[in-house]
Design a protein around this motif. Structure first.
Motif, PDB file in Angstrom:
ATOM      1  N   UNK A 178       0.829  -1.209   0.000  1.00 26.91           N
ATOM      2  CA  UNK A 178       0.000   0.000   0.000  1.00 26.91           C
ATOM      3  C   UNK A 178       0.863   1.258   0.000  1.00 26.91           C
ATOM      4  N   UNK A 179       2.029   1.195   0.634  1.00 21.11           N
ATOM      5  CA  UNK A 179       2.972   2.317   0.623  1.00 21.11           C
ATOM      6  C   UNK A 179       4.315   1.841   0.080  1.00 21.11           C
ATOM      7  N   UNK A 180       5.131   2.811  -0.355  1.00 20.58           N
ATOM      8  CA  UNK A 180       6.425   2.502  -0.967  1.00 20.58           C
ATOM      9  C   UNK A 180       7.544   2.424   0.055  1.00 20.58           C
ATOM     10  N   UNK A 181       7.473   3.323   1.063  1.00 23.01           N
ATOM     11  CA  UNK A 181       8.534   3.400   2.065  1.00 23.01           C
ATOM     12  C   UNK A 181       7.938   3.799   3.400  1.00 23.01           C
ATOM     13  N   UNK A 182       8.574   3.318   4.476  1.00 27.61           N
ATOM     14  CA  UNK A 182       8.226   3.742   5.836  1.00 27.61           C
ATOM     15  C   UNK A 182       9.499   4.253   6.488  1.00 27.61           C
ATOM     16  N   UNK A 183       9.404   5.440   7.058  1.00 23.83           N
ATOM     17  CA  UNK A 183      10.579   6.078   7.665  1.00 23.83           C
ATOM     18  C   UNK A 183      10.186   6.671   9.014  1.00 23.83           C
ATOM     19  N   UNK A 184      11.166   6.940   9.895  1.00 29.49           N
ATOM     20  CA  UNK A 184      10.849   7.654  11.133  1.00 29.49           C
ATOM     21  C   UNK A 184      10.215   9.013  10.809  1.00 29.49           C
ATOM     22  N   UNK A 185       9.365   9.469  11.705  1.00 31.18           N
ATOM     23  CA  UNK A 185       8.639  10.718  11.459  1.00 31.18           C
ATOM     24  C   UNK A 185       9.577  11.874  11.119  1.00 31.18           C
ATOM     25  N   UNK A 186      10.714  11.941  11.811  1.00 31.77           N
ATOM     26  CA  UNK A 186      11.619  13.068  11.577  1.00 31.77           C
ATOM     27  C   UNK A 186      12.384  12.964  10.257  1.00 31.77           C
ATOM     28  N   UNK A 187      12.228  11.834   9.545  1.00 29.78           N
ATOM     29  CA  UNK A 187      12.889  11.661   8.246  1.00 29.78           C
ATOM     30  C   UNK A 187      11.893  11.726   7.082  1.00 29.78           C
ATOM     31  N   UNK A 188      10.611  11.947   7.384  1.00 32.43           N
ATOM     32  CA  UNK A 188       9.567  11.867   6.357  1.00 32.43           C
ATOM     33  C   UNK A 188       9.752  12.925   5.265  1.00 32.43           C
ATOM     34  N   UNK A 189       9.970  14.159   5.661  1.00 29.34           N
ATOM     35  CA  UNK A 189      10.161  15.238   4.683  1.00 29.34           C
ATOM     36  C   UNK A 189      11.411  14.981   3.843  1.00 29.34           C
ATOM     37  N   UNK A 190      12.486  14.607   4.496  1.00 23.18           N
ATOM     38  CA  UNK A 190      13.753  14.370   3.801  1.00 23.18           C
ATOM     39  C   UNK A 190      13.618  13.256   2.756  1.00 23.18           C
ATOM     40  N   UNK A 191      12.977  12.156   3.129  1.00 24.56           N
ATOM     41  CA  UNK A 191      12.851  11.025   2.212  1.00 24.56           C
ATOM     42  C   UNK A 191      11.924  11.368   1.045  1.00 24.56           C
ATOM     43  N   UNK A 192      10.832  12.084   1.339  1.00 18.14           N
ATOM     44  CA  UNK A 192       9.902  12.471   0.269  1.00 18.14           C
ATOM     45  C   UNK A 192      10.586  13.393  -0.728  1.00 18.14           C
ATOM     46  N   UNK A 193      11.364  14.349  -0.226  1.00 16.02           N
ATOM     47  CA  UNK A 193      12.075  15.272  -1.105  1.00 16.02           C
ATOM     48  C   UNK A 193      13.181  14.564  -1.889  1.00 16.02           C
ATOM     49  N   UNK A 194      13.790  13.580  -1.288  1.00 17.22           N
ATOM     50  CA  UNK A 194      14.842  12.808  -1.973  1.00 17.22           C
ATOM     51  C   UNK A 194      14.258  12.118  -3.208  1.00 17.22           C
ATOM     52  N   UNK A 195      13.101  11.497  -3.039  1.00 21.21           N
ATOM     53  CA  UNK A 195      12.431  10.839  -4.167  1.00 21.21           C
ATOM     54  C   UNK A 195      12.000  11.881  -5.200  1.00 21.21           C
ATOM     55  N   UNK A 196      11.422  12.981  -4.723  1.00 26.71           N
ATOM     56  CA  UNK A 196      10.947  14.044  -5.621  1.00 26.71           C
ATOM     57  C   UNK A 196      12.088  14.607  -6.455  1.00 26.71           C
ATOM     58  N   UNK A 197      13.210  14.886  -5.815  1.00 26.04           N
ATOM     59  CA  UNK A 197      14.350  15.472  -6.519  1.00 26.04           C
ATOM     60  C   UNK A 197      14.937  14.501  -7.539  1.00 26.04           C
ATOM     61  N   UNK A 198      14.927  13.212  -7.220  1.00 24.68           N
ATOM     62  CA  UNK A 198      15.404  12.212  -8.182  1.00 24.68           C
ATOM     63  C   UNK A 198      14.510  12.206  -9.417  1.00 24.68           C
ATOM     64  N   UNK A 199      13.197  12.296  -9.209  1.00 20.07           N
ATOM     65  CA  UNK A 199      12.253  12.346 -10.332  1.00 20.07           C
ATOM     66  C   UNK A 199      12.512  13.596 -11.174  1.00 20.07           C
ATOM     67  N   UNK A 200      12.823  14.717 -10.524  1.00 19.76           N
ATOM     68  CA  UNK A 200      13.057  15.985 -11.231  1.00 19.76           C
ATOM     69  C   UNK A 200      14.274  15.928 -12.151  1.00 19.76           C
ATOM     70  N   UNK A 201      15.129  14.948 -11.968  1.00 20.49           N
ATOM     71  CA  UNK A 201      16.310  14.824 -12.828  1.00 20.49           C
ATOM     72  C   UNK A 201      15.964  14.227 -14.195  1.00 20.49           C
TER      73      UNK A 201
END
Length: 259
Positions: A178-201
């Motif tokens: 149902x979800x792609x990744x699970x991360x600690x709450x304090x890493x949620x923004x960082x991980x989402x942006x990491x995926x987003x930035x990779x797509x932007x390439x």
């Protein structure tokens, strides 16, 4: 003072973030909330600058599903139909958009809120997130959420959720797809942006073609799916960015996308 908007939209570096902004109502998908979400999804969607959309939420509940006050007998069948039809339109719109859509989930996602997560292309969740379709417990079976759920989860897992209303933990949601990744709450923004930035390439035009083709072929039988995708691979080569990517690889340089 004027009421705060039900959704907030901001954009930077190719990433548009749409925030469900009604935590007092548990970010319920009321008719006005759905209308606001649709506007933000469609806003300038063909712009070369838009590369990824992230759907997030304020408060401890990502989204509680439909606003049950709108579904009482005080409203007529016409209004009820309007709510469900618009909800279906928004869920299908997410998969028709030319850019990837990521759900950034931090908290509870239930009923149509769970449907929203299942409808996104990618979902990143914090460890405290939970997912449920508890409509059966209040006499309103989650039939429309079941469409997205049944296409994201193994059938028996989806049906257990639908028949019992019991929630999946974030890690169970990950295990069942149902979800792609699970991360600690304090890493949620960082991980989402990491995926987003990779797509932007990548090239927007190539991604748009690939996303549309993925959803088109996934419901077909094997032979038809290969016929569709074989033609699309040839079409992909006619795109300027299709040729640019190959030339860049051969010349051992970074591609310069035209999008």
């Amino acid at each position: 003072p004027p009421a705060e908007p039900l959704t907030e939209r901001r954009q930077a570096g190719g990433v548009r973030t749409i925030v469900l902004n009604n935590p007092r109502r548990r970010n319920a998908l009321s008719l006005p909330m759905l209308q606001s979400l649709r506007r933000d999804l469609l806003h300038d969607v063909k712009s070369r600058e838009l590369r990824v959309i992230v759907i997030a939420a304020k408060g401890p509940v990502f989204c509680s599903g439909h606003d049950l006050k709108e579904l009482s007998s005080e409203d007529d069948v016409k209004h009820h139909s309007q709510v469900f039809e618009l909800c279906a339109e928004v869920m299908t719109l997410i998969q028709k958009l030319p850019v990837p859509v990521i759900a950034k989930v931090n908290g509870l996602a239930t009923a149509a809120g769970c449907q929203l997560v299942a409808s996104c292309d990618i979902a990143v969740a914090s460890e405290k997130s939970q997912f449920a379709t508890p409509g059966v417990n209040i006499g309103l079976f989650c039939s429309t959420p079941a469409v997205a759920l049944g296409r994201s989860l193994p059938r028996k897992v989806a049906l257990e959720m639908l028949f019992t209303g019991e929630p999946l933990s974030a890690h169970e949601a990950l295990m069942h797809g149902l979800v792609s990744k699970v991360v600690p709450e304090d890493k949620l923004e960082e991980e989402t942006m990491k995926i987003s930035q990779k797509i932007c390439e990548s090239s927007k035009s190539v991604l748009a073609l690939g996303k549309a083709t993925f959803y088109r072929q996934i419901s077909q039988d094997l032979d038809t799916a290969y016929k569709i995708t074989t033609k699309v691979m040839v079409d992909n080569l006619t795109l300027r960015d299709g040729q640019e990517g190959i030339e860049a690889f051969v010349q051992k340089r970074k591609p310069v996308w035209s999008h």
